[in-house]
Design a protein around this motif. Structure first.
Motif, PDB file in Angstrom:
ATOM      1  N   PRO A 155       0.851  -1.194   0.000  1.00 30.77           N
ATOM      2  CA  PRO A 155       0.000   0.000   0.000  1.00 30.77           C
ATOM      3  C   PRO A 155       0.887   1.245   0.000  1.00 30.77           C
ATOM      4  CG  PRO A 155      -0.706  -1.580   1.669  1.00 30.77           C
ATOM      5  CD  PRO A 155       0.632  -2.034   1.184  1.00 30.77           C
ATOM      6  N   LEU A 156       0.812   2.035  -1.045  1.00 35.38           N
ATOM      7  CA  LEU A 156       1.751   3.140  -1.201  1.00 35.38           C
ATOM      8  C   LEU A 156       1.481   4.245  -0.182  1.00 35.38           C
ATOM      9  CD1 LEU A 156       1.892   3.268  -5.096  1.00 35.38           C
ATOM     10  CD2 LEU A 156       3.448   2.112  -3.512  1.00 35.38           C
ATOM     11  N   LEU A 167       7.523   5.269   3.984  1.00 37.01           N
ATOM     12  CA  LEU A 167       8.251   6.412   4.545  1.00 37.01           C
ATOM     13  C   LEU A 167       7.828   6.699   5.989  1.00 37.01           C
ATOM     14  CD1 LEU A 167      10.253   8.717   4.395  1.00 37.01           C
ATOM     15  CD2 LEU A 167       8.539  10.068   3.165  1.00 37.01           C
ATOM     16  N   PRO A 168       6.531   6.700   6.324  1.00 35.03           N
ATOM     17  CA  PRO A 168       6.177   6.870   7.732  1.00 35.03           C
ATOM     18  C   PRO A 168       6.803   5.812   8.648  1.00 35.03           C
ATOM     19  CG  PRO A 168       4.251   7.235   6.363  1.00 35.03           C
ATOM     20  CD  PRO A 168       5.337   6.738   5.451  1.00 35.03           C
ATOM     21  N   VAL A 169       6.843   4.556   8.190  1.00 38.15           N
ATOM     22  CA  VAL A 169       7.479   3.502   8.987  1.00 38.15           C
ATOM     23  C   VAL A 169       8.977   3.794   9.155  1.00 38.15           C
ATOM     24  CG1 VAL A 169       8.114   1.055   9.039  1.00 38.15           C
ATOM     25  CG2 VAL A 169       5.791   1.721   8.408  1.00 38.15           C
ATOM     26  N   ALA A 170       9.624   4.225   8.066  1.00 37.74           N
ATOM     27  CA  ALA A 170      11.052   4.533   8.121  1.00 37.74           C
ATOM     28  C   ALA A 170      11.344   5.690   9.072  1.00 37.74           C
ATOM     29  CB  ALA A 170      11.574   4.853   6.721  1.00 37.74           C
ATOM     30  N   GLU A 184       0.725  10.646  -2.150  1.00 37.57           N
ATOM     31  CA  GLU A 184       0.057  10.259  -0.906  1.00 37.57           C
ATOM     32  C   GLU A 184       0.363  11.278   0.195  1.00 37.57           C
ATOM     33  OE1 GLU A 184      -1.983   7.822  -0.456  1.00 37.57           O
ATOM     34  OE2 GLU A 184      -1.662   6.439  -2.124  1.00 37.57           O
ATOM     35  N   GLY A 185      -0.673  11.781   0.847  1.00 34.72           N
ATOM     36  CA  GLY A 185      -0.487  12.771   1.903  1.00 34.72           C
ATOM     37  C   GLY A 185       0.297  12.262   3.091  1.00 34.72           C
ATOM     38  N   SER A 186       0.228  10.947   3.354  1.00 36.58           N
ATOM     39  CA  SER A 186       0.963  10.378   4.487  1.00 36.58           C
ATOM     40  C   SER A 186       2.465  10.607   4.359  1.00 36.58           C
ATOM     41  CB  SER A 186       0.674   8.876   4.598  1.00 36.58           C
ATOM     42  OG  SER A 186       0.899   8.231   3.350  1.00 36.58           O
ATOM     43  N   ASN A 187       2.963  10.643   3.122  1.00 39.64           N
ATOM     44  CA  ASN A 187       4.397  10.891   2.930  1.00 39.64           C
ATOM     45  C   ASN A 187       4.775  12.292   3.392  1.00 39.64           C
ATOM     46  OD1 ASN A 187       5.370   8.433   1.874  1.00 39.64           O
ATOM     47  ND2 ASN A 187       4.496   8.911  -0.124  1.00 39.64           N
ATOM     48  N   MET A 218       7.335  16.118   7.227  1.00 42.77           N
ATOM     49  CA  MET A 218       7.279  17.153   8.258  1.00 42.77           C
ATOM     50  C   MET A 218       7.822  16.639   9.584  1.00 42.77           C
ATOM     51  SD  MET A 218       3.742  19.336   7.833  1.00 42.77           S
ATOM     52  CE  MET A 218       2.633  17.942   7.642  1.00 42.77           C
ATOM     53  N   ALA A 219       7.423  15.427   9.967  1.00 38.24           N
ATOM     54  CA  ALA A 219       7.867  14.846  11.236  1.00 38.24           C
ATOM     55  C   ALA A 219       9.378  14.639  11.250  1.00 38.24           C
ATOM     56  CB  ALA A 219       7.153  13.512  11.481  1.00 38.24           C
TER      57      ALA A 219
END
Length: 269
Positions: A116-117, A121-124, A151-154, A159-160
């Motif tokens: 799931p794209l 990156l959030p996991v990393a 994807e907005g999650s990236n 930002m984080a």
């Protein structure tokens, strides 16, 4: 491993990937060809990993967020010694652990399940933050597709990473300009990507992602901020009739096309 050996190894990985997709009758060969130089440089020059100890606590972490190009990762892991090279012949077969997307519960060397794209990156970012919290020295690398950057999650993760000052995190965007069914510019024209990452506080390097010398130099670069690499690549790189063709996102070559592709990739060896 020096640049010339890395280049040769990348060509060998392309050949094996091509055969695996052809034999399986399925795969995502266009994006696999574009990302193989990056995978080769990571596993044979940059990453601190031990195939005999795939869960070593001091290992560097690598996340293939564009998990649909799993076959390229499997071939690379096999060349490195994480799995037997002969196991590549089982790709997508019943009961094989080499599925269409990487599974960390089945395949040694896979850090997290992807497919799931927008998830990798959030996991990393979490992995890199964990290293900061625990005082660990490992680095985290993640490869995304350019279409995936829609994807907005990236962007939340970007930002984080800047907020947490994750100088132990490297994002490589496989910028091959095509995604499933259309070009990036026709779907959501994100390019240029560099100023967007810089606006979030990242240091950014822009390279030819199919030029091994540039890939290695960028991956070995160290900075006091999260590092983004915009890797300009060619979908289907190395195979003339596939290159920069959107229909080769997950198309499988015919026998005649396969023979042409083998000849072109072998000629460079």
């Amino acid at each position: 491993m020096d640049i010339a050996k890395l280049e040769r190894l990348a060509r060998e990985i392309r050949l094996r990937d091509l055969k695996a997709v052809f034999d399986a009758g399925a795969g995502h060969i266009g994006g696999e060809m574009s990302v193989i130089d990056i995978l080769t440089a990571l596993y044979f020059r940059v990453l601190k990993v031990w195939p005999e100890q795939p869960k070593h606590p001091e290992r560097d972490r690598f996340v293939l967020s564009k998990g649909h190009t799993a076959c390229a990762l499997y071939v690379t892991l096999a060349k490195k010694g994480f799995i037997p090279e002969e196991e590549i012949a089982t790709f997508l077969k019943p009961h094989s652990r080499l599925n269409g997307h990487p599974n960390c519960n089945k395949v040694p060397g896979v850090e997290t399940n992807t497919g799931p794209l927008g998830h990798g990156l959030p996991v990393a970012v979490g992995m890199a933050k964990a290293a900061k919290l625990s005082g660990a020295s490992y680095r985290t690398y993640v490869v995304t597709g350019d279409g995936e950057m829609q994807e907005g999650s990236n962007w939340e993760a970007i930002m984080a990473a800047a907020q947490f000052k994750l100088d132990n995190l490297t994002l490589i965007i496989d910028h091959n300009r095509f995604q499933q069914g259309a070009s990036l510019s026709d779907t959501n024209a994100l390019a240029p990507l560099r100023p967007k990452l810089e606006a979030f506080g990242w240091e950014v390097t822009e390279i030819n992602g199919n030029e091994m010398k540039e890939v290695v130099s960028a991956l070995e670069h160290r900075t006091s901020r999260p590092h983004g690499i915009v890797a300009h690549t060619n979908k289907g790189h190395g195979i003339s009739f596939m290159q920069d063709r959107v229909d080769w996102h997950h198309k499988v070559p015919s026998k005649e096309q396969y023979e042409v592709a083998v000849a072109e990739l072998s000629e460079a060896l």
